[in-house]
Design an enzyme around this catalytic site. Structure first.
Site, PDB file in Angstrom:
ATOM      1  N   HIS A  34      37.370 -18.482  45.611  1.00 55.84           N
ATOM      2  CA  HIS A  34      38.266 -18.742  46.739  1.00 55.84           C
ATOM      3  C   HIS A  34      37.546 -19.725  47.654  1.00 55.84           C
ATOM      4  CE1 HIS A  34      35.593 -15.981  48.762  1.00 55.84           C
ATOM      5  NE2 HIS A  34      35.928 -14.994  47.946  1.00 55.84           N
ATOM      6  N   HIS A  37      33.774 -19.301  48.306  1.00 50.79           N
ATOM      7  CA  HIS A  37      32.863 -19.822  47.281  1.00 50.79           C
ATOM      8  C   HIS A  37      32.767 -21.345  47.365  1.00 50.79           C
ATOM      9  CE1 HIS A  37      34.349 -16.043  45.187  1.00 50.79           C
ATOM     10  NE2 HIS A  37      33.048 -15.881  45.141  1.00 50.79           N
ATOM     11  N   GLY A 147      27.061 -16.006  51.359  1.00 49.04           N
ATOM     12  CA  GLY A 147      28.030 -15.972  52.449  1.00 49.04           C
ATOM     13  C   GLY A 147      27.651 -14.924  53.491  1.00 49.04           C
ATOM     14  N   ASP A 150      28.856 -11.091  53.374  1.00 49.65           N
ATOM     15  CA  ASP A 150      27.981 -10.037  52.848  1.00 49.65           C
ATOM     16  C   ASP A 150      26.678 -10.079  53.645  1.00 49.65           C
ATOM     17  OD1 ASP A 150      29.673  -9.160  50.591  1.00 49.65           O
ATOM     18  OD2 ASP A 150      29.366 -11.216  49.924  1.00 49.65           O
ATOM     19  N   GLN A 153      23.694  -8.155  52.318  1.00 50.39           N
ATOM     20  CA  GLN A 153      23.191  -8.776  51.086  1.00 50.39           C
ATOM     21  C   GLN A 153      22.300  -9.975  51.421  1.00 50.39           C
ATOM     22  OE1 GLN A 153      25.422  -9.501  47.269  1.00 50.39           O
ATOM     23  NE2 GLN A 153      25.766 -11.509  48.179  1.00 50.39           N
ATOM     24  N   MET A 184      37.941 -14.032  53.475  1.00 50.13           N
ATOM     25  CA  MET A 184      38.223 -14.272  52.050  1.00 50.13           C
ATOM     26  C   MET A 184      37.364 -13.360  51.200  1.00 50.13           C
ATOM     27  SD  MET A 184      39.759 -17.601  51.356  1.00 50.13           S
ATOM     28  CE  MET A 184      40.775 -18.441  52.539  1.00 50.13           C
ATOM     29  N   SER A 186      37.327 -11.827  46.846  1.00 51.06           N
ATOM     30  CA  SER A 186      38.035 -11.701  45.558  1.00 51.06           C
ATOM     31  C   SER A 186      38.809 -10.394  45.534  1.00 51.06           C
ATOM     32  CB  SER A 186      37.043 -11.737  44.404  1.00 51.06           C
ATOM     33  OG  SER A 186      36.285 -12.912  44.479  1.00 51.06           O
TER      34      SER A 186
HETATM   35  O1  PAF Z   1      27.899 -11.813  46.339  1.00 49.56           O
HETATM   36  C1  PAF Z   1      28.109 -11.735  45.116  1.00 49.56           C
HETATM   37  O2  PAF Z   1      29.103 -12.242  44.593  1.00 49.56           O
HETATM   38  C2  PAF Z   1      27.110 -11.018  44.224  1.00 49.56           C
HETATM   39  O3  PAF Z   1      26.610  -9.903  44.866  1.00 49.56           O
HETATM   40  C3  PAF Z   1      25.972 -11.922  43.701  1.00 49.56           C
HETATM   41  C4  PAF Z   1      25.106 -12.438  44.836  1.00 49.56           C
HETATM   42  C5  PAF Z   1      26.571 -13.096  42.936  1.00 49.56           C
HETATM   43  C6  PAF Z   1      25.071 -11.145  42.747  1.00 49.56           C
HETATM   44  O4  PAF Z   1      25.767 -10.698  41.632  1.00 49.56           O
END
Ligand code: PAF
Length: 286
Positions: A34, A37, A147, A150, A153, A184, A186
């Site tokens: 999307h 990305h 992004g 997250d 993350q 946004m 998925s």
């Molecule tokens: O954010 C994501 O889409 C996933 O956690 C990643 C960083 C691609 C790891 O699989």
């Protein structure tokens, strides 16, 4: 655009690129692209000679009862979008090659992964940091793009890179939203029409929290209460977590100061969505 599926070929190609002195930007993804990305791809293209996008729905970051099987996939559409975005290489490894039968090594970041998504999704970040380590060793990027949606993350990956001395610069790009404000994701494709309307309560609640902060509210609990009250008005929404934390350490805070992360995870029906914002509180004059 080149599509590479073999780990060995990807690593060889990256080594050849690096030998010429060119830089590689890497965008790790699970596909179903999307605009979020695409903005990461754009960021990489602006700062690097080559952009490698990895597309791998990583099984180790999904819990047993999570949506690994249902996770949306459309390789042909993704190829087209990546090509149009000017990506140089799309790396699409096969699960059997990423995790062969004897696979037994995992990377775990402690502390930062205890709460928020780490608490709701045990083992999730261990899967993320393991696959991201593998991707860094295969793609050999100079920079990697994640992004801000997250938020946890991004902090966990940054911690891992520092702790394990990966020679990779982590770049965190702003959240991209639909016109009506929904971040946004998925997973937005899972929402029915009624749920899609209900999901708007997430950005609305965060905006209400932000407005309070901008008026000078210093009590973290009151900001959280405001956000919670807005979400609770929507019958289809159920809060998984709602936090107001120090944006660097992820420690809970009582008083708003410095860089503050306000983050939520909310169930809309059977779909769990996350969103957040960072508030920089104005420095007090001394
Ligand atoms: O954010 C994501 O889409 C996933 O956690 C990643 C960083 C691609 C790891 O699989």
């Amino acid at each position: 655009m080149q599509v590479i599926t073999s780990i060995q070929e990807m690593q060889k190609t990256s080594l050849e690129i690096k030998r010429t002195g060119a830089t590689i930007g890497c965008v790790p993804t699970m596909g179903f692209f999307h605009r979020g990305h695409l903005s990461l791809m754009e960021g990489s293209r602006a700062e690097n000679d080559f952009t490698v996008v990895s597309l791998f729905v990583n099984p180790t970051q999904f819990g047993e009862n999570e949506d690994f099987d249902e996770y949306p996939r459309d390789l042909e559409r993704d190829k087209d979008l990546a090509e149009k975005a000017g990506v140089d290489i799309l790396f699409v490894p096969a699960p059997g090659e990423m995790y062969p039968e004897n696979f037994s090594t995992f990377v775990n970041v402690y502390g930062l992964t205890d709460e928020m998504c780490g608490a709701s999704r045990p083992g999730h970040f261990r899967g993320v940091t393991t696959v991201v380590s593998k991707l860094f060793n295969i793609i050999l990027p100079n920079r990697a793009y994640f992004g801000q949606k997250d938020a946890q993350q991004a902090l966990v990956v940054q911690r891992m890179v520092e702790d394990l001395n990966f020679p990779v610069e982590i770049r965190v790009m702003p959240i991209i939203r639909e016109d009506d404000g929904l971040a946004m994701s998925s997973r937005n494709t899972y929402l029915s029409k009624r749920e899609r309307e209900a999901a708007l309560v997430i950005p609305k609640s965060l905006e209400a929290g932000r407005a309070l902060l901008e008026q000078g509210e210093k009590r973290a609990a009151l900001v959280a209460e405001k956000i919670s009250a807005v979400i609770k008005r929507e019958p289809l929404a159920c809060i998984d977590y709602l936090v107001v934390k120090d944006a660097v350490t992820l420690k809970d805070i009582e008083e708003i100061k410095g860089r503050v992360l306000v983050a939520v995870a909310v169930w809309i029906g059977k779909t769990r969505l996350i969103d957040n914002f960072i508030f920089e509180s104005p420095q007090r004059r001394t």
